[in-house]
Design an enzyme around this catalytic site. Structure first.
Site, PDB file in Angstrom:
ATOM      1  N   GLY A 130    -147.110   7.132 -19.710  1.00  0.00           N
ATOM      2  CA  GLY A 130    -145.782   7.174 -19.105  1.00  0.00           C
ATOM      3  C   GLY A 130    -145.091   5.835 -19.048  1.00  0.00           C
ATOM      4  N   LYS A 154    -147.321  -0.511 -28.232  1.00  0.00           N
ATOM      5  CA  LYS A 154    -148.199  -1.631 -28.519  1.00  0.00           C
ATOM      6  C   LYS A 154    -148.838  -2.157 -27.235  1.00  0.00           C
ATOM      7  CE  LYS A 154    -146.271  -3.064 -32.914  1.00  0.00           C
ATOM      8  NZ  LYS A 154    -146.177  -4.252 -33.787  1.00  0.00           N
ATOM      9  N   CYS A 195    -145.383  -5.590 -26.010  1.00  0.00           N
ATOM     10  CA  CYS A 195    -144.818  -4.508 -26.826  1.00  0.00           C
ATOM     11  C   CYS A 195    -144.542  -4.953 -28.259  1.00  0.00           C
ATOM     12  CB  CYS A 195    -143.534  -3.954 -26.186  1.00  0.00           C
ATOM     13  SG  CYS A 195    -143.774  -3.331 -24.515  1.00  0.00           S
ATOM     14  N   HIS A 217    -150.722  -4.326 -17.150  1.00  0.00           N
ATOM     15  CA  HIS A 217    -150.504  -3.632 -15.879  1.00  0.00           C
ATOM     16  C   HIS A 217    -151.179  -4.440 -14.786  1.00  0.00           C
ATOM     17  CE1 HIS A 217    -148.932  -0.288 -18.036  1.00  0.00           C
ATOM     18  NE2 HIS A 217    -150.094   0.064 -18.567  1.00  0.00           N
ATOM     19  N   GLY A 228    -148.737   5.906 -27.600  1.00  0.00           N
ATOM     20  CA  GLY A 228    -147.929   5.202 -28.565  1.00  0.00           C
ATOM     21  C   GLY A 228    -147.616   3.793 -28.080  1.00  0.00           C
ATOM     22  N   ALA A 271    -141.522  -0.616 -19.164  1.00  0.00           N
ATOM     23  CA  ALA A 271    -142.076  -0.236 -20.465  1.00  0.00           C
ATOM     24  C   ALA A 271    -142.454   1.239 -20.438  1.00  0.00           C
ATOM     25  CB  ALA A 271    -143.297  -1.084 -20.789  1.00  0.00           C
ATOM     26  N   ILE A 272    -142.353   1.874 -21.598  1.00  0.00           N
ATOM     27  CA  ILE A 272    -142.696   3.293 -21.715  1.00  0.00           C
ATOM     28  C   ILE A 272    -143.578   3.485 -22.941  1.00  0.00           C
ATOM     29  CG2 ILE A 272    -141.784   5.616 -22.173  1.00  0.00           C
ATOM     30  CD1 ILE A 272    -139.312   4.843 -20.574  1.00  0.00           C
ATOM     31  N   GLY A 273    -144.678   4.201 -22.750  1.00  0.00           N
ATOM     32  CA  GLY A 273    -145.560   4.558 -23.855  1.00  0.00           C
ATOM     33  C   GLY A 273    -146.213   5.886 -23.528  1.00  0.00           C
TER      34      GLY A 273
END
Length: 267
Positions: free
Chosen positions: A199, A76, A217, A80, A74, A186-188
């Site tokens: 994660g 946007k 994001c 990294h 999930g 950030a979390i996805g």
């Protein structure tokens, strides 16, 4: 199976290419679904890479055509790279999965990790991740702290405003100088067959200028932060790693896991 094991895949000179980590996630995910292994959290650094979740819009990607890896999580687009602690908790949850509760647990573990280093962080309503809250709404606070001051902020008036084309005063990496809200983690995630994937990414001491080439994001009116930048001192992945493991273990392994409540309309 109970407990949470940590696998340190690679850091620094042994940073793990994104595709290699993604393949390992899928392997571990399959094994966890079959109950062959316990809940597992992969921890690592990546070489520089942009990844885009399913909701990423074309106008949020790098303007210069820099390659982006499209992924099945999930959220946007994000970046990294070196100086960023990335974690992929692969955890079996009761179905129907309460995705929001899982995200909140990750946020809480990272909030506690930052607190142990003396940095207060928080959540922002309607926006996932962990944030350093700003005070840019107070003009006196901005000028007193020597931050960049925007007399007229077009981001608040123009939905199509692109900060990448308008100089450093709008760059996400300068949000701290502007005393704006800025995301430090950030979390996805993705959930398949009741098992989580993907994660979080915690900015420890990265070069946040990488974020200036995208709309991180998909958020145009806030920026990014790092532990080292906020604390004004060097902080390393080696320092943060055991602290993050401790809090992730406390939160994820000891959570009272419950299925999502499904409201049914009376016939």
């Amino acid at each position: 199976m109970s407990g949470l094991r940590f696998v340190r895949m690679g850091f620094g000179a042994e940073a793990v290419e994104y595709q290699e980590a993604w393949d390992e996630q899928r392997r571990v995910h399959a094994a966890r679904f079959l109950d062959e292994i316990p809940d597992t959290c992969l921890l690592l650094e990546h070489p520089p890479v942009y990844t885009a979740g399913r909701r990423t819009a074309d106008n949020e990607r790098p303007l210069d055509g820099t390659p982006v890896i499209d992924v099945d999580r999930g959220g946007k687009i994000t970046w990294h790279g070196p100086g960023q602690l990335v974690g992929y908790p692969i955890q079996k949850l009761p179905r129907p999965v309460d995705v929001v509760a899982h995200v909140r647990r990750l946020e809480e573990a990272l909030i506690r990790t930052c607190a142990e280093f003396g940095l207060e962080t928080s959540r922002v309503e309607g926006r996932s991740g962990v944030w350093v809250l700003g005070d840019a709404k107070d003009p006196q606070a901005t000028s007193a702290l020597g931050g960049l001051s925007l007399d007229f902020d077009p981001r608040l008036q123009d939905d199509e405003f692109d900060p990448r084309l308008n100089g450093p005063e709008y760059a996400p990496s300068n949000a701290g100088q502007r005393r704006e809200d800025r995301k430090i983690a950030a979390i996805g995630i993705r959930v398949a067959k009741g098992v989580t994937m993907h994660g979080f990414a915690l900015n420890v001491n990265p070069d946040n200028a990488w974020f200036d080439r995208i709309i991180p994001c998909g958020i145009r009116d806030a920026g990014v932060a790092s532990l080292a930048g906020e604390l004004g001192r060097d902080v390393t992945i080696d320092e943060v790693l055991p602290v993050a493991e401790k809090h992730l273990g406390d939160i994820l392994a000891n959570a009272d896991l419950k299925p999502r409540v499904v409201e049914r309309t009376p016939a």
